[in-house]
Design a protein around this motif. Sequence first.
Motif, PDB file in Angstrom:
ATOM      1  N   LEU A  36       0.774  -0.924  -0.131  1.00 43.86           N
ATOM      2  CA  LEU A  36      -0.083   0.011  -0.006  1.00 43.86           C
ATOM      3  C   LEU A  36       1.015   1.153   0.104  1.00 43.86           C
ATOM      4  O   LEU A  36       1.969   1.295   1.119  1.00 43.86           O
ATOM      5  N   MET A  82       5.393   4.017   1.611  1.00 41.31           N
ATOM      6  CA  MET A  82       4.653   2.890   1.802  1.00 41.31           C
ATOM      7  C   MET A  82       3.856   2.903   3.114  1.00 41.31           C
ATOM      8  O   MET A  82       4.716   3.336   4.150  1.00 41.31           O
ATOM      9  N   VAL A  83       2.763   2.672   3.060  1.00 38.83           N
ATOM     10  CA  VAL A  83       1.936   2.663   4.282  1.00 38.83           C
ATOM     11  C   VAL A  83       1.366   1.314   4.843  1.00 38.83           C
ATOM     12  O   VAL A  83       0.729   1.252   6.096  1.00 38.83           O
ATOM     13  N   GLY A  84       1.768   0.230   4.107  1.00 36.91           N
ATOM     14  CA  GLY A  84       1.290  -0.949   4.443  1.00 36.91           C
ATOM     15  C   GLY A  84       1.931  -2.074   3.818  1.00 36.91           C
ATOM     16  O   GLY A  84       2.105  -1.963   2.402  1.00 36.91           O
TER      17      GLY A  84
END
Lengths: 248, 248
Positions: free
Chosen positions: A70, A81-83
């Motif tokens: 994500l 990137m957050v996930g």
Amino acid sequence: MALHEPLLHGKDCGDCPIRHRAVCARCDTDELDQLEKMKFYRSFQAGQTVVWSGDRMDFVASVVSGIATLTQTMEDGRRQMVGLLLPSDFVGRPGRAVASYDVTAVSDLVMCCFRRKPFEDMMLGTPHVNQRLLEMTLDELDAAREWMLLLGRKTAREKIASLLAILARRDVALRQRARGGPLRFDLPLTREEMADYLGLTIETVSRQISALKRDGLIQLEGTRQVTVPDIRRLLEETGDDSDGGMVG
Amino acid sequence: MALHEPLLHGKDCGDCPIRHRAVCARCDTDELDQLEKMKFYRSFQAGQTVVWSGDRMDFVASVVSGIATLTQTMEDGRRQMVGLLLPSDFVGRPGRAVASYDVTAVSDLVMCCFRRKPFEDMMLGTPHVNQRLLEMTLDELDAAREWMLLLGRKTAREKIASLLAILARRDVALRQRARGGPLRFDLPLTREEMADYLGLTIETVSRQISALKRDGLIQLEGTRQVTVPDIRRLLEETGDDSDGGMVG
DNA sequence: CGCAGAATTGATACATCTCAAGCTGGGTGG
DNA sequence: CCACCCAGCTTGAGATGTATCAATTCTGCG
């Protein structure tokens, strides 16, 4: 596009490798039957985009196998990137038809997709999906907050050590290796993806990995295969409280 | 301790200022009755600690009024704020009796606490609390991910501008001010708290605020009261896509 | 074998941190 | 009512960690 999306219909939820950990974990057989009717599988090749941020998304999904990311991108191209989505992780938000993040397959990926509307209807009726999804979302929130500490306060070396420790831990969990022995695993991410995850540049990632290698904390086979001779020494470099449940 | 915790028992949920936004938002009168039986109020003075990370916590709670923070601290003292709790926000994790973060009152604070066990039992029986809590948790996860982008990729100036924009937006929402006019609000946080939230030092926060003032993007009355003559100009400094729903 | 993308390494620039003085404003006691 | 005091804040000068720009060097693969 259809080329890379073979239909895997009819696969039985009972045989599903993520049956006991995904959003359907608590469902009884009736509920599984309901889910079977609204589900379809989609496959993506490594590198393919699953959805773009802002795009309409008519399904929610579970990662069955492979890894996805994500990410958020700023107008000038800076990316964060957050996930990191691993098998059994959930994608999409019930009640929201528009994707908030870019979702990208970093390895070959299979997703179990549920059509949005029937899934949302089901959530109103039966509590099991709701309860499991709440639990998973709370876990993700904890992970996000741990990552906030990493992004806001850790040094580049600590960031790299933390990421390697997490990947090593995941491998321990999967393969149930003996405690204390050397750990070996493959990096699922390129240097650039690691940089996007850690809030660094690719050059800094590379330099810090080289430094950890020089210091004997890790060994490298090629560019992807990592060996950790002593996980405790690596954990000391993360900046976290020692012994986060990883060793004895 | 009891000095600062006057009992506010018996207060009716029907009159509660957060009735329609908190975890109880979707409850019917029966469910509210159930909640009334397990609830009690606690008050904290500005600066007081609500719970320490690692402490046992026998309740979950909603912020009724005031502001609290969620912070993580590393062994060597580095601190990162991972959440800012405003009225109606939820504290604690059902199913987990130990606090994961330090919770601190930054202003005088009133919390509506629910004893853990009955609350968890209620969540098994009725779906409304579950549904609302899922929704709130998903919102928090989105906020955390937005913050990850800020922490990982934004410059100090962008970080400050982003925080000010968020606080300004919150004030717009509360006071329903006319669009386009100058905005005025009080900073709820000290420079140090801002630094902990933004992953900066106190000196950098101070310098960047001074710089925004020099550039005419904000005006300061004393050290806490901020005036934003043109919110759009401030938004341009956040690094975000222009017009995040703030201006018509 | 050779190519292209990925990764490493080097030299330098620059943003933020660190350390160190001052400043400011609100409260207190003489 | 004034002097002082203190926490919170600002400002300055210099150190430092990471980014940036620029070559190489690997590595996997056709």
